[in-house]
Write a protein that holds these residues in place. Sequence first.
Motif, PDB file in Angstrom:
ATOM      1  N   ARG A   1      -1.734  12.316   7.481  1.00 53.06           N
ATOM      2  CA  ARG A   1      -0.420  11.783   7.863  1.00 53.06           C
ATOM      3  C   ARG A   1      -0.551  10.411   8.494  1.00 53.06           C
ATOM      4  O   ARG A   1       0.238   9.503   8.217  1.00 53.06           O
ATOM      5  CB  ARG A   1       0.274  12.743   8.837  1.00 53.06           C
ATOM      6  N   ARG A   2      -1.565  10.247   9.357  1.00 53.56           N
ATOM      7  CA  ARG A   2      -1.753   8.952  10.007  1.00 53.56           C
ATOM      8  C   ARG A   2      -2.177   7.872   9.012  1.00 53.56           C
ATOM      9  O   ARG A   2      -1.710   6.741   9.074  1.00 53.56           O
ATOM     10  CB  ARG A   2      -2.794   9.087  11.125  1.00 53.56           C
ATOM     11  N   ILE A   3      -3.075   8.249   8.076  1.00 49.73           N
ATOM     12  CA  ILE A   3      -3.553   7.268   7.094  1.00 49.73           C
ATOM     13  C   ILE A   3      -2.430   6.813   6.183  1.00 49.73           C
ATOM     14  O   ILE A   3      -2.241   5.614   5.939  1.00 49.73           O
ATOM     15  CB  ILE A   3      -4.718   7.866   6.275  1.00 49.73           C
ATOM     16  N   VAL A   4      -1.633   7.767   5.679  1.00 48.38           N
ATOM     17  CA  VAL A   4      -0.530   7.412   4.792  1.00 48.38           C
ATOM     18  C   VAL A   4       0.533   6.623   5.550  1.00 48.38           C
ATOM     19  O   VAL A   4       1.126   5.676   5.019  1.00 48.38           O
ATOM     20  CB  VAL A   4       0.079   8.677   4.151  1.00 48.38           C
ATOM     21  N   SER A   5       0.756   6.975   6.809  1.00 48.71           N
ATOM     22  CA  SER A   5       1.725   6.233   7.617  1.00 48.71           C
ATOM     23  C   SER A   5       1.259   4.796   7.829  1.00 48.71           C
ATOM     24  O   SER A   5       2.053   3.847   7.736  1.00 48.71           O
ATOM     25  CB  SER A   5       1.915   6.913   8.974  1.00 48.71           C
ATOM     26  N   LEU A   6      -0.044   4.609   8.090  1.00 49.73           N
ATOM     27  CA  LEU A   6      -0.571   3.258   8.249  1.00 49.73           C
ATOM     28  C   LEU A   6      -0.441   2.466   6.951  1.00 49.73           C
ATOM     29  O   LEU A   6      -0.148   1.268   6.968  1.00 49.73           O
ATOM     30  CB  LEU A   6      -2.034   3.309   8.691  1.00 49.73           C
ATOM     31  N   ARG A   7      -0.666   3.133   5.811  1.00 46.75           N
ATOM     32  CA  ARG A   7      -0.488   2.469   4.528  1.00 46.75           C
ATOM     33  C   ARG A   7       0.942   1.976   4.358  1.00 46.75           C
ATOM     34  O   ARG A   7       1.187   0.828   3.962  1.00 46.75           O
ATOM     35  CB  ARG A   7      -0.863   3.447   3.408  1.00 46.75           C
ATOM     36  N   ASP A   8       1.896   2.843   4.721  1.00 47.55           N
ATOM     37  CA  ASP A   8       3.309   2.462   4.604  1.00 47.55           C
ATOM     38  C   ASP A   8       3.664   1.336   5.567  1.00 47.55           C
ATOM     39  O   ASP A   8       4.419   0.421   5.215  1.00 47.55           O
ATOM     40  CB  ASP A   8       4.197   3.683   4.880  1.00 47.55           C
ATOM     41  N   GLN A   9       3.110   1.396   6.782  1.00 57.73           N
ATOM     42  CA  GLN A   9       3.359   0.327   7.746  1.00 57.73           C
ATOM     43  C   GLN A   9       2.791  -1.001   7.259  1.00 57.73           C
ATOM     44  O   GLN A   9       3.404  -2.060   7.438  1.00 57.73           O
ATOM     45  CB  GLN A   9       2.756   0.684   9.098  1.00 57.73           C
ATOM     46  N   ALA A  10       1.602  -0.941   6.643  1.00 57.66           N
ATOM     47  CA  ALA A  10       0.994  -2.160   6.113  1.00 57.66           C
ATOM     48  C   ALA A  10       1.861  -2.763   5.020  1.00 57.66           C
ATOM     49  O   ALA A  10       2.063  -3.981   4.957  1.00 57.66           O
ATOM     50  CB  ALA A  10      -0.409  -1.861   5.580  1.00 57.66           C
TER      51      ALA A  10
END
Length: 300
Positions: free
Chosen positions: A69-78
């Motif tokens: 969840r954190r990795i995908v969220s960071l991808r979306d934030q990027a």
Amino acid sequence: MEITQLEFFLRVVEEGSFSKAAERVYRTQPAVSLAIRRLEEEVGAPLLDRSQKTPALTDVGRVVHDYARRIVSLRDQAREAVAEVRALQRGRVRIGANESTSLYLLPDLILEFRERHPNVLVEVFRHASQQLPREVVERNLDFALMAFEPADGELESFPVLKDELVLIMSPSHRLAGRESVSIEELGAESFLAHNVRAASRMKVIETFAEHHTPLNIILELSTIETIKRFVQREVGIAIVPRMCVAEELERGALATAPVRGLRYERVLWATYPRGATLPHAAAAFLELLRRRSKATGGSL
């Protein structure tokens, strides 16, 4: 471990079904199952308990689920951050300039730029003119504004505006209001000068020498602002770029008179790395400079 695998894994957990997760990510169910199998192989342990009708997280699965969840969220934030930079809703532009450009040219330009892009950070770094090209080459600056076109193959430049030297004095000085004055008349005057050895200073010295007239410099000062204040106090007169005294001349705080035989026009250049992909904010600021120069014909 691929983000696509993590995303498929998250969708299976959210939907509680491989088939529903496959519909959500626009893949076939076997493709989703294969992606998660490969993720489990890489982790080295099962992530889902498939013995039940609804897949349930194993203890390892709960750990991976939290990180996924954190990795995908960071991808979306990027992705969102990149979109904002491209839209100039965020970002930074680093400008190099000498004293006079920082004080007398940049403020109006920065105000105009910030009206269009209020969330972009503008940083102005003040350097001596001779140092600016190296700062741009070394990428410490996005671009620089300088009073000469650098002869460096790693740099590219375009003219921003033309400026000229003007004689300034106190409004009560005997030369104030004259239609013109000669170089010879100025031989009896006391001059204040900037202690930076710029091309404009050399031009003034050469012109006085050509007229066999002494240039009586009685005081050298570190800033043009200080020179203006001393001129207003009638310590002496000075020859400075018009850009630096336009405001004082307009409101009558200083006076000027044309000098016969002295004409020096300097060009201010915007310089940036040749062939470089500039940050979006820097490219936008340079485009503003190009538009301003075109609209004014390169004049103040």
